[in-house]
Design a protein around this motif. Sequence first.
Motif, PDB file in Angstrom:
ATOM      1  N   GLY A  91    -102.478 -17.535 -22.451  1.00  0.00           N
ATOM      2  CA  GLY A  91    -102.307 -17.328 -23.548  1.00  0.00           C
ATOM      3  C   GLY A  91    -102.711 -18.117 -24.689  1.00  0.00           C
ATOM      4  N   LYS A 123     -96.959 -17.714 -25.442  1.00  0.00           N
ATOM      5  CA  LYS A 123     -97.194 -16.331 -25.883  1.00  0.00           C
ATOM      6  C   LYS A 123     -98.652 -15.965 -25.429  1.00  0.00           C
ATOM      7  CE  LYS A 123     -97.981 -13.540 -30.224  1.00  0.00           C
ATOM      8  NZ  LYS A 123     -97.839 -13.394 -31.772  1.00  0.00           N
ATOM      9  N   GLY A 124     -98.689 -14.542 -24.680  1.00  0.00           N
ATOM     10  CA  GLY A 124     -99.716 -14.080 -24.209  1.00  0.00           C
ATOM     11  C   GLY A 124    -100.131 -14.400 -23.011  1.00  0.00           C
TER      12      GLY A 124
END
Length: 213
Positions: A91, A123-124
């Motif tokens: 991410g 995140k991601g």
Amino acid sequence: MNKGKNMILYVMRHGTTEWNIQQKMQGQADIPLNEKGKEDAIKASFKLKDIHFNKCYCSPLIRAKETANLVLSDKTCEIIPEDLLKEITFGINEGKTMDMINNDPENALHTYFKSPENYIPAKGGESVYDLLKRGNKFLTKISKEEHNSQKILIVSHGAFIKGLITIVNHQSAADFWHHKEQKNCAVTVFEFKDGKWKLLQDAVDILAGEKLQ
């Protein structure tokens, strides 16, 4: 599950990229091979010249595709892109260097390297459990093929290959790093026989002269 039939997977890590040299977290960032990576893939082709591969599955990331094409340049072998073979994604941490991570104790990748079973991605990103789930899907998918005495080349990525080893050895996420280093163009060999997977060789450094069975 195709009892009585057998298949050998030769799972190769892609060749070297500039991000490998710079110790950047690559993940699913689409970074091409550098010149050394291309040269090493050509050397790997020579090391594997006596193996007849029935087909090749490779990660769709460019470093894996380039490696597969160079390794198989002298062979007539279908190369099939397979999304399940992509590297674990980090991410928003992709592109960060090991120095940056080591100097930031709050970065989630500290846990990834020290306690993978407890790693919560930024995140991601994907967790190690996400990666193992993908690995299981791939092994299930390929085990259903007609594969009597087939030899298949797989070109993928270091963490994904460690995930396959963890699965085949019936280990937990905590054991994710308890395997040999997957050097660029190293080959890990699995056998599927009588409905079961077995690890035959782990991270054979063919470029350094180590031999495949």
